[in-house]
Design a protein around this motif. Sequence first.
Motif, short mmCIF file in Angstrom:
data_model
loop_
_atom_site.label_atom_id
_atom_site.label_comp_id
_atom_site.label_asym_id
_atom_site.label_seq_id
_atom_site.Cartn_x
_atom_site.Cartn_y
_atom_site.Cartn_z
N MET B 1 -0.02 1.21 -21.15
CA MET B 1 1.20 2.01 -21.11
C MET B 1 1.07 3.15 -20.10
N ILE B 2 -0.11 3.80 -20.14
CA ILE B 2 -0.34 4.91 -19.21
C ILE B 2 -0.18 4.41 -17.78
N ALA B 3 -0.79 3.22 -17.55
CA ALA B 3 -0.71 2.66 -16.20
C ALA B 3 0.74 2.41 -15.81
N LEU B 4 1.50 1.96 -16.79
CA LEU B 4 2.91 1.66 -16.52
C LEU B 4 3.65 2.93 -16.11
N PHE B 5 3.36 4.06 -16.88
CA PHE B 5 3.99 5.34 -16.54
C PHE B 5 3.58 5.78 -15.15
N GLU B 6 2.29 5.60 -14.84
CA GLU B 6 1.80 5.98 -13.51
C GLU B 6 2.61 5.29 -12.43
N ILE B 7 2.85 4.00 -12.63
CA ILE B 7 3.62 3.25 -11.64
C ILE B 7 5.01 3.83 -11.52
N LEU B 8 5.64 4.05 -12.68
CA LEU B 8 7.02 4.55 -12.69
C LEU B 8 7.12 5.88 -11.95
N ILE B 9 6.20 6.80 -12.32
CA ILE B 9 6.23 8.13 -11.70
C ILE B 9 6.02 8.00 -10.19
N GLU B 10 5.03 7.20 -9.83
CA GLU B 10 4.68 7.06 -8.42
C GLU B 10 5.85 6.47 -7.64
N VAL B 11 6.48 5.43 -8.25
CA VAL B 11 7.61 4.80 -7.57
C VAL B 11 8.74 5.81 -7.41
N CYS B 12 8.97 6.63 -8.45
CA CYS B 12 10.03 7.62 -8.38
C CYS B 12 9.74 8.63 -7.27
N VAL B 13 8.48 9.08 -7.21
CA VAL B 13 8.11 10.12 -6.26
C VAL B 13 8.16 9.59 -4.83
N THR B 14 7.53 8.45 -4.61
CA THR B 14 7.39 7.95 -3.23
C THR B 14 8.49 6.97 -2.88
N GLY B 15 9.08 6.37 -3.91
CA GLY B 15 10.17 5.43 -3.68
C GLY B 15 9.73 4.14 -3.04
N GLY B 16 8.47 3.77 -3.16
CA GLY B 16 8.10 2.48 -2.54
C GLY B 16 6.68 2.06 -2.82
N LYS B 17 6.24 1.09 -2.05
CA LYS B 17 4.91 0.53 -2.25
C LYS B 17 3.87 1.37 -1.54
N THR B 18 3.10 2.07 -2.33
CA THR B 18 1.98 2.78 -1.72
C THR B 18 0.71 2.19 -2.30
N LYS B 19 -0.40 2.60 -1.76
CA LYS B 19 -1.69 2.11 -2.29
C LYS B 19 -1.86 2.53 -3.73
N LYS B 20 -1.34 3.74 -4.03
CA LYS B 20 -1.49 4.26 -5.38
C LYS B 20 -0.68 3.40 -6.37
N VAL B 21 0.50 3.01 -5.93
CA VAL B 21 1.33 2.15 -6.79
C VAL B 21 0.61 0.83 -7.03
#
Lengths: 605, 182
Positions: B1-21
């Motif tokens: 779940m944490i990982a899922l939130f990380e993805i969501l936050i990251e996608v919201c912040v960067t708006g795309g595919k980054t290495k972090k995502v």
Amino acid sequence: MANQVYEWIENRTGIGNVMKHALDEPVHGGARWTYVFGSGLIFLFILQVITGIVMACFYSPSSTTAWGSVYYIQEKTSFGWFVRGIHHFGSSAMMIVAIIHFFQVFVYGAYKKPRELNWITGVILLLILMGFGLTGYLLPWDQKGYWATQVATNIIGTIPVIGEYIKVLHQGGSDYGNFTLTRFFALHVFLLPLSLLFFLVIHVALFRKHGVTPHWKLSKQELRNRIDPFWPDQVFKDIVFAMILYAILAGWVFWNGGAELQSPADPASNYLARPEWYFLFLFQLLKYCQGNLLIVGTVILPTLAVTFLFVLPFIDRNPLRDPSKRIPFFAVISSGMVGAVVLTVASIHHDKHDTHILHQREDSEIQAARAMKLAAAGISPAGGMSIFLNDPIYLGEKIFKANCNGCHMVKGAGGETAPDFTDFGSRQWIAGLLKNPKDKKYFGESGTMPPVQLPEESLLDISEFLASLSGKLHEGDPGRIERGRELVMKGQCAICHPVGDKNAQKIAPNLTGYLSDEWLKEFIKTPADRKFYGTRNKMPGYEDTLNDKELDSLIEYLNSLSKKQPAVSLYKKQERTLTGYVYSQYGSMGILCPEIVITGYQMRP
Amino acid sequence: MIALFEILIEVCVTGGKTKKVEKARRKFLKIVSHILGGALAAGILAPLAGFLAHPLLKKTVYGTEDFIRLGSIDDFPIGIPKKMPVTSSKMDAWNIFEGLVMGSVWVIRQKDNSLQVLSTNCPHLGCGIDWGADVNKFLCPCHEGVFDIQGKVLSGPSPRSMYSFKTKIENNTVLVDYKNLI
């Protein structure tokens, strides 16, 4: 702690590196749902291995014990029916996924250089899979497996020169016996799994060496741009696919209540053999290859097909994988596939519309249900078939087939010169006789009794009364019986038929105790007695041919023909004292002692 | 779940595919793969374990009588041990065996018509014990164990006297409880 243990093992084995190497494999062009079929097959294979090993803890391969042990797995253990069902239908699942995998590999052109050996080991694996299906079918030693496998070993026998030797080696002798089972078991659990493992390792190693074969339209640039690691990207998809497979399989097993177990193999019966569905096309093919052409269907065509598959990578040497550039090969493979599908459908269609086969299926289901009930009382060391030795219905049926079936028909099989005994003794059967004794189904032209011309309701009243005379009527309707009695006694029946006095003689059969065990017995012994047909009799008497026990069995069988009778003879409960404790050997539940009541409990939907 | 939130936050912040995502997405897939794989394994192994454990949960051999008939009291001479086979019926998994010889016993009828039934197996290591008619003693040939007519150990390596069985006499018939050693 766990970390320390891991470190200790890692330092000595380097397993982490191996795992890393195995799981970090790059998937060029990205992980895809289209790549799940190969790993799905490995999942199903593992499932077959573990369910097989657990079943081997219960199974006993010999002609006297095999059926009993499978019966035990199926009926007496918790989850045994489920595990056996998974193993049984798992073979079909493997075959389906293997065919998809095979077709996909062909469409993607994945057999082309440098993957020729991938393809060849794949074809070998497919053949081994068929070998599993063939050898596993026999192991329960039930009617279905026994007779279907007879066909298979006889096909082996048609191979020129060496066929007969291979057949004898497989059978462990010139005929089926203990060694047939031990050999098929050894093939099924040792030789075939080891062979499969051997080729599977090569197959997978070669796959890892050359990588996935991506869609033919993807350019090299596109493949380089997207690279996913095998773990977790592809593994996740593989796991989801494995879950779907298992869910479907488990659902199918529940839906069917586990795999079928027919009655014990009876070499004296004439069972209609049908192989597992994935062999049906071969089976159907043989119908068109008759006489000297038999070898075309058994050896020549299959050999040609397999040879074609083996040499395919060498005749299709064009490196282009686009299907539009490989039309001739598509034509060959597709026509082969279509041919197999058409043959399979033809075979299923034929079996669904052949009344003879349908009746036979119905009979074998009844027989299987009877076998299950009889086996609950314990199977004698003489083997599965021995459960029938004391079953009067089974004996009776044999006697009927040997003595009566030439004239009397039952369920569409038998002669037509005497009444049809399908549903014999039921109200409908009697009513039909009253309505039109000259019907082909009853006495035909030899019938001298005039049709009873009464309304339908009155006919049913009379048959209710006549059926009640046997003393065996289930749920008799007292009102109907009384009205029927009036009609018979005061109507014209009593002019010809004596009713009430067992020894009275008139011109037609005495109906006192009509269709009761005693009446039937006397009738079968001497139908020409003056209290029955007298001089007009056509049926032979069996007074000297059949002894009392045989007559009783025959009558029990005749009783069982009417739908209102139970299919399994429930044997009058014989309480038997055997040195110290009491048990009823053939009680309806096979109650040996209170313990069995507990062991008889099972998890079944 | 944490990982899922990380993805969501990251996608919201960067708006795309980054290495972090990508990294977070893989972490999420790993966790879900473990959960699904574990559930799948449990779903497969549970019925298998239940099936395999069948002999622990239910009897697979049963149906042996509590008291087995040895014969009529008159079959046994007074004061002389007589060896008798013990036969019983038995349900062994799917098979029913009737009149199976399960073993044998020594029967000694006393003067008062009471009976002593002794095991034929030596308590030392299970060898078969013979009756030495010439010496009036039970003899175990393996390690020279000697027992008296009551089964009491006289000499040799046996740690105890011969095993015996509970018996009863009903209507002149001798019955023995063969399942329980005394």
